[in-house]
Design a protein around this motif. Structure first.
Motif, PDB file in Angstrom:
ATOM      1  N   MET A   1      -5.784   0.539  -0.279  1.00  0.00           N
ATOM      2  CA  MET A   1      -5.074   0.188  -1.514  1.00  0.00           C
ATOM      3  C   MET A   1      -4.732  -1.301  -1.524  1.00  0.00           C
ATOM      4  SD  MET A   1      -2.503   3.450  -1.831  1.00  0.00           S
ATOM      5  CE  MET A   1      -1.720   2.942  -3.355  1.00  0.00           C
ATOM      6  N   MET A   2      -4.306  -1.807  -0.386  1.00  0.00           N
ATOM      7  CA  MET A   2      -3.966  -3.235  -0.288  1.00  0.00           C
ATOM      8  C   MET A   2      -5.209  -4.085  -0.543  1.00  0.00           C
ATOM      9  SD  MET A   2      -0.683  -3.556   0.494  1.00  0.00           S
ATOM     10  CE  MET A   2      -0.651  -5.219   1.086  1.00  0.00           C
ATOM     11  N   GLU A   3      -6.324  -3.695   0.064  1.00  0.00           N
ATOM     12  CA  GLU A   3      -7.570  -4.441  -0.117  1.00  0.00           C
ATOM     13  C   GLU A   3      -8.042  -4.400  -1.572  1.00  0.00           C
ATOM     14  OE1 GLU A   3     -10.156  -2.602   2.730  1.00  0.00           O
ATOM     15  OE2 GLU A   3      -9.234  -3.658   4.420  1.00  0.00           O
ATOM     16  N   ALA A   4      -7.750  -3.293  -2.260  1.00  0.00           N
ATOM     17  CA  ALA A   4      -8.163  -3.130  -3.651  1.00  0.00           C
ATOM     18  C   ALA A   4      -7.197  -3.799  -4.618  1.00  0.00           C
ATOM     19  CB  ALA A   4      -8.297  -1.643  -3.976  1.00  0.00           C
ATOM     20  N   GLY A   5      -6.097  -4.334  -4.089  1.00  0.00           N
ATOM     21  CA  GLY A   5      -5.140  -5.025  -4.945  1.00  0.00           C
ATOM     22  C   GLY A   5      -4.278  -4.097  -5.791  1.00  0.00           C
ATOM     23  N   ARG A   6      -4.036  -2.897  -5.288  1.00  0.00           N
ATOM     24  CA  ARG A   6      -3.196  -1.948  -6.033  1.00  0.00           C
ATOM     25  C   ARG A   6      -1.773  -2.483  -6.138  1.00  0.00           C
ATOM     26  NH1 ARG A   6      -5.236   3.522  -5.841  1.00  0.00           N
ATOM     27  NH2 ARG A   6      -3.324   4.034  -6.955  1.00  0.00           N
ATOM     28  N   SER A   7      -1.044  -1.945  -7.085  1.00  0.00           N
ATOM     29  CA  SER A   7       0.320  -2.433  -7.351  1.00  0.00           C
ATOM     30  C   SER A   7       1.251  -2.158  -6.170  1.00  0.00           C
ATOM     31  CB  SER A   7       0.880  -1.762  -8.603  1.00  0.00           C
ATOM     32  OG  SER A   7       1.207  -0.410  -8.332  1.00  0.00           O
ATOM     33  N   CYS A   8       2.286  -2.957  -6.079  1.00  0.00           N
ATOM     34  CA  CYS A   8       3.303  -2.783  -5.033  1.00  0.00           C
ATOM     35  C   CYS A   8       3.906  -1.386  -5.105  1.00  0.00           C
ATOM     36  CB  CYS A   8       4.400  -3.823  -5.158  1.00  0.00           C
ATOM     37  SG  CYS A   8       3.875  -5.485  -4.743  1.00  0.00           S
ATOM     38  N   GLU A   9       4.152  -0.920  -6.311  1.00  0.00           N
ATOM     39  CA  GLU A   9       4.747   0.411  -6.487  1.00  0.00           C
ATOM     40  C   GLU A   9       3.845   1.494  -5.895  1.00  0.00           C
ATOM     41  OE1 GLU A   9       6.325   3.376 -10.010  1.00  0.00           O
ATOM     42  OE2 GLU A   9       5.951   1.278 -10.484  1.00  0.00           O
ATOM     43  N   ASP A  10       2.539   1.421  -6.173  1.00  0.00           N
ATOM     44  CA  ASP A  10       1.601   2.408  -5.629  1.00  0.00           C
ATOM     45  C   ASP A  10       1.582   2.371  -4.109  1.00  0.00           C
ATOM     46  OD1 ASP A  10       0.934   3.181  -8.200  1.00  0.00           O
ATOM     47  OD2 ASP A  10      -0.975   2.062  -8.233  1.00  0.00           O
ATOM     48  N   VAL A  11       1.555   1.152  -3.562  1.00  0.00           N
ATOM     49  CA  VAL A  11       1.518   0.985  -2.108  1.00  0.00           C
ATOM     50  C   VAL A  11       2.798   1.535  -1.484  1.00  0.00           C
ATOM     51  CG1 VAL A  11       1.487  -0.722  -0.240  1.00  0.00           C
ATOM     52  CG2 VAL A  11      -0.094  -0.959  -2.182  1.00  0.00           C
ATOM     53  N   LEU A  12       3.935   1.240  -2.092  1.00  0.00           N
ATOM     54  CA  LEU A  12       5.208   1.722  -1.540  1.00  0.00           C
ATOM     55  C   LEU A  12       5.313   3.243  -1.586  1.00  0.00           C
ATOM     56  CD1 LEU A  12       7.678  -0.985  -2.828  1.00  0.00           C
ATOM     57  CD2 LEU A  12       6.998  -0.542  -0.463  1.00  0.00           C
ATOM     58  N   VAL A  13       4.787   3.851  -2.619  1.00  0.00           N
ATOM     59  CA  VAL A  13       4.797   5.319  -2.697  1.00  0.00           C
ATOM     60  C   VAL A  13       3.989   5.892  -1.531  1.00  0.00           C
ATOM     61  CG1 VAL A  13       3.950   7.302  -4.031  1.00  0.00           C
ATOM     62  CG2 VAL A  13       5.229   5.481  -5.170  1.00  0.00           C
ATOM     63  N   GLN A  14       2.824   5.305  -1.278  1.00  0.00           N
ATOM     64  CA  GLN A  14       1.994   5.790  -0.172  1.00  0.00           C
ATOM     65  C   GLN A  14       2.642   5.515   1.186  1.00  0.00           C
ATOM     66  OE1 GLN A  14      -0.041   8.200  -1.613  1.00  0.00           O
ATOM     67  NE2 GLN A  14      -0.980   7.701   0.323  1.00  0.00           N
ATOM     68  N   LEU A  15       3.273   4.346   1.326  1.00  0.00           N
ATOM     69  CA  LEU A  15       3.963   4.040   2.583  1.00  0.00           C
ATOM     70  C   LEU A  15       5.101   5.021   2.835  1.00  0.00           C
ATOM     71  CD1 LEU A  15       4.056   0.141   2.629  1.00  0.00           C
ATOM     72  CD2 LEU A  15       2.893   1.644   4.255  1.00  0.00           C
ATOM     73  N   SER A  16       5.769   5.425   1.783  1.00  0.00           N
ATOM     74  CA  SER A  16       6.829   6.418   1.915  1.00  0.00           C
ATOM     75  C   SER A  16       6.250   7.746   2.414  1.00  0.00           C
ATOM     76  CB  SER A  16       7.532   6.606   0.573  1.00  0.00           C
ATOM     77  OG  SER A  16       8.529   7.583   0.674  1.00  0.00           O
ATOM     78  N   ALA A  17       5.074   8.092   1.920  1.00  0.00           N
ATOM     79  CA  ALA A  17       4.414   9.325   2.376  1.00  0.00           C
ATOM     80  C   ALA A  17       4.035   9.209   3.850  1.00  0.00           C
ATOM     81  CB  ALA A  17       3.184   9.608   1.522  1.00  0.00           C
ATOM     82  N   VAL A  18       3.573   8.034   4.266  1.00  0.00           N
ATOM     83  CA  VAL A  18       3.234   7.810   5.681  1.00  0.00           C
ATOM     84  C   VAL A  18       4.477   7.968   6.542  1.00  0.00           C
ATOM     85  CG1 VAL A  18       2.454   6.103   7.381  1.00  0.00           C
ATOM     86  CG2 VAL A  18       1.270   6.307   5.181  1.00  0.00           C
ATOM     87  N   LYS A  19       5.563   7.358   6.104  1.00  0.00           N
ATOM     88  CA  LYS A  19       6.822   7.437   6.860  1.00  0.00           C
ATOM     89  C   LYS A  19       7.270   8.890   7.004  1.00  0.00           C
ATOM     90  CE  LYS A  19      11.583   5.908   6.902  1.00  0.00           C
ATOM     91  NZ  LYS A  19      12.687   5.384   6.131  1.00  0.00           N
ATOM     92  N   SER A  20       7.201   9.641   5.941  1.00  0.00           N
ATOM     93  CA  SER A  20       7.592  11.051   5.971  1.00  0.00           C
ATOM     94  C   SER A  20       6.709  11.840   6.930  1.00  0.00           C
ATOM     95  CB  SER A  20       7.510  11.633   4.563  1.00  0.00           C
ATOM     96  OG  SER A  20       7.794  13.002   4.573  1.00  0.00           O
ATOM     97  N   SER A  21       5.423  11.558   6.910  1.00  0.00           N
ATOM     98  CA  SER A  21       4.493  12.258   7.780  1.00  0.00           C
ATOM     99  C   SER A  21       4.763  11.946   9.256  1.00  0.00           C
ATOM    100  CB  SER A  21       3.052  11.880   7.408  1.00  0.00           C
ATOM    101  OG  SER A  21       2.131  12.616   8.165  1.00  0.00           O
ATOM    102  N   VAL A  22       5.035  10.682   9.558  1.00  0.00           N
ATOM    103  CA  VAL A  22       5.359  10.287  10.933  1.00  0.00           C
ATOM    104  C   VAL A  22       6.681  10.923  11.360  1.00  0.00           C
ATOM    105  CG1 VAL A  22       5.970   8.329  12.424  1.00  0.00           C
ATOM    106  CG2 VAL A  22       3.992   8.174  10.893  1.00  0.00           C
TER     107      VAL A  22
END
Length: 90
Positions: free
Chosen positions: A31-52
């Protein structure tokens, strides 16, 4: 938290959770490489954090089960250490 029918957490369950977390993190990098929005990236990072966090809970549950199962009378210092690990993850 998932466990086996006997109530014990297996290495396979922990490994599966960590692989899922790694896949989610790879998706964030794409997503970062594709230039996705900060909001999209943060939503996914939150999912990563929850999974960890879930993987950490599985590891802690397994550790506590091992402390209780390794002796007919659990060692209070080992249980205290297991609880300290739990509190450090909060």
């Amino acid at each position: 938290m998932t466990t086996t029918d006997s109530g014990y957490v297996t290495s396979k369950q922990i490994t599966s959770r960590l692989k899922r977390s790694a896949g989610q993190l790879d998706a964030v990098l794409r997503m970062m490489e594709a230039g996705r929005s900060c909001e999209d990236v943060l939503v996914q990072l939150s999912a990563v954090k929850s999974s960890v966090d879930k993987a950490m809970k599985l590891v802690i549950a397994r550790n506590i089960n091992n402390c209780v199962d390794d002796a007919s009378t659990p060692d209070p210092s080992e249980l205290e250490h297991a609880l300290d690990l739990l509190l450090k993850t909060k």
